[in-house]
Design a protein around this motif. Sequence first.
Motif, short mmCIF file in Angstrom:
data_model
loop_
_atom_site.label_atom_id
_atom_site.label_comp_id
_atom_site.label_asym_id
_atom_site.label_seq_id
_atom_site.Cartn_x
_atom_site.Cartn_y
_atom_site.Cartn_z
N VAL A 13 78.01 190.49 -41.99
CA VAL A 13 77.86 189.15 -42.58
C VAL A 13 78.08 188.12 -41.48
O VAL A 13 79.03 188.23 -40.71
N PRO A 14 77.21 187.11 -41.38
CA PRO A 14 77.43 186.07 -40.36
C PRO A 14 78.69 185.27 -40.64
O PRO A 14 79.12 185.13 -41.79
N ILE A 15 79.29 184.76 -39.58
CA ILE A 15 80.45 183.87 -39.69
C ILE A 15 79.99 182.46 -39.32
O ILE A 15 79.36 182.25 -38.28
N THR A 16 80.24 181.53 -40.18
CA THR A 16 79.76 180.17 -40.01
C THR A 16 80.18 179.57 -38.67
O THR A 16 81.36 179.62 -38.29
N GLY A 17 79.19 179.06 -37.93
CA GLY A 17 79.46 178.39 -36.67
C GLY A 17 79.72 179.30 -35.50
O GLY A 17 80.11 178.83 -34.42
N GLU A 18 79.50 180.61 -35.68
CA GLU A 18 79.78 181.56 -34.61
C GLU A 18 78.58 182.48 -34.40
O GLU A 18 77.74 182.66 -35.29
N ASP A 19 78.54 183.10 -33.22
CA ASP A 19 77.52 184.10 -32.94
C ASP A 19 77.96 185.49 -33.38
O ASP A 19 77.17 186.43 -33.39
N THR A 20 79.23 185.64 -33.74
CA THR A 20 79.77 186.93 -34.15
C THR A 20 79.47 187.19 -35.62
O THR A 20 79.21 186.26 -36.40
N ARG A 21 79.52 188.44 -36.00
CA ARG A 21 79.29 188.85 -37.38
C ARG A 21 80.45 189.73 -37.85
O ARG A 21 81.14 190.37 -37.04
N PHE A 22 80.64 189.78 -39.14
CA PHE A 22 81.70 190.56 -39.78
C PHE A 22 81.11 191.87 -40.28
O PHE A 22 80.35 191.87 -41.26
N PRO A 23 81.41 193.01 -39.63
CA PRO A 23 80.87 194.29 -40.13
C PRO A 23 81.59 194.71 -41.41
O PRO A 23 82.82 194.60 -41.50
N VAL A 24 80.83 195.15 -42.39
CA VAL A 24 81.41 195.48 -43.70
C VAL A 24 81.74 196.96 -43.78
O VAL A 24 80.88 197.82 -43.62
N ARG A 25 83.01 197.23 -44.04
CA ARG A 25 83.52 198.60 -44.14
C ARG A 25 83.55 199.08 -45.58
O ARG A 25 83.06 200.15 -45.91
N ARG A 26 84.14 198.27 -46.45
CA ARG A 26 84.24 198.61 -47.87
C ARG A 26 84.17 197.33 -48.69
O ARG A 26 84.45 196.24 -48.19
N ILE A 27 83.80 197.47 -49.96
CA ILE A 27 83.75 196.34 -50.88
C ILE A 27 84.58 196.67 -52.11
O ILE A 27 84.25 197.61 -52.86
N PHE A 28 85.65 195.92 -52.31
CA PHE A 28 86.50 196.07 -53.49
C PHE A 28 86.26 194.88 -54.42
O PHE A 28 86.13 193.75 -53.96
N CYS A 29 86.24 195.14 -55.71
CA CYS A 29 86.01 194.07 -56.70
C CYS A 29 87.06 194.18 -57.80
O CYS A 29 87.45 195.29 -58.20
N VAL A 30 87.50 193.03 -58.28
CA VAL A 30 88.47 193.02 -59.38
C VAL A 30 87.80 192.47 -60.63
O VAL A 30 86.99 191.54 -60.57
N GLY A 31 88.10 193.10 -61.76
CA GLY A 31 87.53 192.69 -63.04
C GLY A 31 88.53 191.92 -63.88
O GLY A 31 89.75 192.02 -63.71
N ARG A 32 88.00 191.11 -64.80
CA ARG A 32 88.82 190.39 -65.79
C ARG A 32 89.92 189.56 -65.13
O ARG A 32 91.07 189.57 -65.58
N ASN A 33 89.56 188.82 -64.08
CA ASN A 33 90.56 188.01 -63.39
C ASN A 33 90.53 186.55 -63.84
O ASN A 33 91.27 185.73 -63.28
N TYR A 34 89.65 186.23 -64.78
CA TYR A 34 89.63 184.91 -65.43
C TYR A 34 89.69 185.17 -66.93
O TYR A 34 88.84 185.88 -67.48
N GLU A 35 90.68 184.60 -67.60
CA GLU A 35 90.90 184.92 -69.00
C GLU A 35 89.70 184.58 -69.87
O GLU A 35 89.32 185.35 -70.76
N ALA A 36 89.07 183.43 -69.63
CA ALA A 36 87.94 183.03 -70.46
C ALA A 36 86.77 184.00 -70.32
O ALA A 36 86.04 184.26 -71.28
N HIS A 37 86.57 184.55 -69.12
CA HIS A 37 85.51 185.54 -68.93
C HIS A 37 85.82 186.82 -69.67
O HIS A 37 84.93 187.42 -70.31
N ALA A 38 87.07 187.27 -69.61
CA ALA A 38 87.44 188.48 -70.36
C ALA A 38 87.16 188.29 -71.85
O ALA A 38 86.60 189.17 -72.51
N ARG A 39 87.51 187.11 -72.37
CA ARG A 39 87.29 186.85 -73.79
C ARG A 39 85.82 186.82 -74.15
O ARG A 39 85.42 187.30 -75.22
N GLU A 40 84.97 186.25 -73.28
CA GLU A 40 83.56 186.12 -73.63
C GLU A 40 82.88 187.48 -73.74
O GLU A 40 81.86 187.61 -74.40
N LEU A 41 83.44 188.50 -73.08
CA LEU A 41 82.88 189.85 -73.18
C LEU A 41 83.65 190.71 -74.17
O LEU A 41 83.43 191.92 -74.25
#
Length: 231
Positions: A13-41
């Motif tokens: 992923v590019p880093i804003t204002g730099e020539d360097t990039r962030f190599p991605v190793r793993r992607i973790f995601c969290v669910g139901r971290n906003y109460e209103a979103h949990a309720r809507e589902l």
Amino acid sequence: MSLLFALPEAPSVPITGEDTRFPVRRIFCVGRNYEAHARELGNTVDREAPIWFTKAPAALCHSGTAIPYPPGTANCHYEMEFAAAIGAPAFRIAPEAAMDVVLGYACGLDMTRRDLQNAAKNKGYPWDTAKDFENAAVIAPITRAAAFGPIATQRIALSQNGAVKQNASLAEMIWSLPELIADLSRMYHLAPGDLIYTGTPAGVGPVAAGDILEGTVEGLEPVRLTIGPAE
């Protein structure tokens, strides 16, 4: 000993204002971290611990991309997210020290095959195929943490074809980023290259061919995605 075939380079992923990039190793995601979103589902919020799932690095998709409507679904949803990029090792870290390992932040989209997720949940099955697929982890360029400043009441929003669909504050997260990092580091040796998607606010919904999505967090570069016809 030679490899049978060559694998693609690790996504980055590019880093804003730099020539360097962030190599991605793993992607973790969290669910139901906003109460209103949990309720809507129709879900309840688990306040004992965050709910985690993962996406493979192969799911990464850069902002500004046009993607085909995802295969295997008739109900793909957008989910706007605030993402954190880890820049230092962390294992069993305390929340008070967790922000020291954050390199920066980015706007992200957690694309979800909602019909597959609902079917799996109804049967008590894992819902990996609902979350982990090609182009399912969309991300904008990363902004360094020092340039973003403290996480407070910044607005997080998403528009679909110019109409605002999601609009909330980062202060509405049930689990703060330090708490998320600390919890995740109890189960994994976090390392540079890890991304954490911190959950989506209410207002998620389906996408269709021709849609243009734009997600924003105050202080970060927006994430943009165009949905094309199915393959």
